[in-house]
Write an enzyme that holds these catalytic residues in place. Structure first.
Site, PDB file in Angstrom:
ATOM      1  N   HIS A 155      18.755  -2.197  11.994  1.00  0.00           N
ATOM      2  CA  HIS A 155      18.289  -2.690  13.281  1.00  0.00           C
ATOM      3  C   HIS A 155      19.433  -2.953  14.252  1.00  0.00           C
ATOM      4  O   HIS A 155      19.259  -3.660  15.248  1.00  0.00           O
ATOM      5  CB  HIS A 155      17.452  -3.962  13.089  1.00  0.00           C
ATOM      6  CG  HIS A 155      16.218  -3.727  12.288  1.00  0.00           C
ATOM      7  ND1 HIS A 155      15.599  -4.716  11.540  1.00  0.00           N
ATOM      8  CD2 HIS A 155      15.468  -2.598  12.099  1.00  0.00           C
ATOM      9  CE1 HIS A 155      14.533  -4.211  10.933  1.00  0.00           C
ATOM     10  NE2 HIS A 155      14.439  -2.932  11.254  1.00  0.00           N
ATOM     11  N   GLY A 282       9.248 -16.383  -2.062  1.00  0.00           N
ATOM     12  CA  GLY A 282       7.894 -16.088  -1.620  1.00  0.00           C
ATOM     13  C   GLY A 282       7.516 -14.636  -1.846  1.00  0.00           C
ATOM     14  O   GLY A 282       8.319 -13.815  -2.286  1.00  0.00           O
TER      15      GLY A 282
END
Length: 310
Positions: A155, A282
């Site tokens: 990115h 997570g």
């Protein structure tokens, strides 16, 4: 090679007992790491000869850079502020003014952030000839600061700036001086740092800020990062797919893979039956594709393995 014999395991777990329990405010609550998970991770790394590493924001939160999506501590959970959209930045002078004002105030802090033990571990893994390539979704340049050289910034990087009209490029550090000279009496302050290096300011605080422009053509300047709504260059995507082809395993560190630009490479690796290990606090989008998933803070795992490499 990673030592996964009995002696090596004793070393690993003596380190576990000495691990700090402190947690940075940008790191969500994490589960503990089991002996079986550490052993599985060591065996994965030991087998690898050309590991493709994919990193995300979760590797940099322990350096003090917040992420977007972490439960309870990410920007989306703690603020109504949202990242700039590419099309808005290109079309609107006001949006560019807001972005550069916020980035100007946030840059000294953001640019001074240093790599943590997880970045150092991956650099050491490269030194040992284990890394085929490292692909990061982060724009903070921390892998380069840590010394890694086989790196693709998927990115882009906040450390580089380019003109949207001509071929002018500059460093973000040099642009900071330009902005200072344009705004000798403009002042603002915020202690809330955003994931891409800017901070939160009200519209009233932004008033009067002079936006920098290209010194060659007076065109708008943009950091060389992929804003939301923009696309990763096709050449970069093709390069990373080639690295997926060349690797023998894939290691994901600190990414939920919610953004497709990174997830597609794990999908391709799965289609090619390449072993995949995920290390992230997570759930991730690729949990069902993984051979091993460790739900834990990156450093809680990597600092134990790096001890064996030292």
């Amino acid at each position: 090679m990673v030592n996964v014999h009995v002696t090596g395991r004793n070393i690993i777990f003596s380190v576990i007992r000495r691990c700090s329990t402190s947690t940075h405010k940008f790191v969500p609550t994490a589960r503990g790491v089991s002996r079986a998970q550490i052993e599985g991770f060591c065996e994965f790394v030991d087998r690898g000869r050309n590991i493709l590493v994919l990193t995300g924001a979760g590797i940099s939160t322990e350096s003090g850079i917040p992420d977007y999506r972490s439960q309870g501590v990410g920007l989306y959970a703690t603020s109504k502020s949202r990242p700039v959209i590419y099309q808005d930045f290109v079309k609107s002078d006001r949006i560019r003014q807001r972005y550069w004002a916020r980035n100007f105030i946030g840059w000294p802090r953001f640019s001074s952030v240093q790599p943590n033990i997880s970045h150092s571990f991956l650099k050491k893994l490269e030194d040992f000839g284990k890394v085929c390539w490292l692909v990061t979704q982060n724009v903070d340049a921390l892998h380069f600061k840590a010394g890694s050289s086989k790196v693709t910034e998927l990115h882009g990087s906040t450390h580089r700036v380019a003109c949207l009209r001509c071929d002018y490029k500059t460093t973000r550090h040099d642009l900071q001086i330009v902005i200072e000279n344009l705004n000798p009496s403009w002042r603002a302050f915020s202690n809330v740092l955003a994931p891409d290096g800017d901070i939160q300011l009200s519209q009233e605080e932004i008033e009067g800020f002079q936006t920098p422009h290209c010194p060659k053509c007076s065109g708008p300047l943009k950091p060389e990062i992929i804003f939301f709504g923009d696309n990763v260059p096709k050449s970069t995507v093709e390069f990373v797919f080639q690295k997926v082809q060349e690797c023998d395993q894939v290691l994901v560190v600190g990414s939920s893979l919610e953004v497709y630009s990174g997830y597609r490479f794990v999908l391709r690796a799965s289609d090619m039956k390449k072993p995949i290990t995920l290390l992230n606090i997570g759930p991730t989008r690729a949990d069902k594709l993984a051979d091993l998933k460790i739900d834990a803070k990156c450093s809680d795992v990597l600092k134990q393995v790096s001890f064996i490499y030292s």
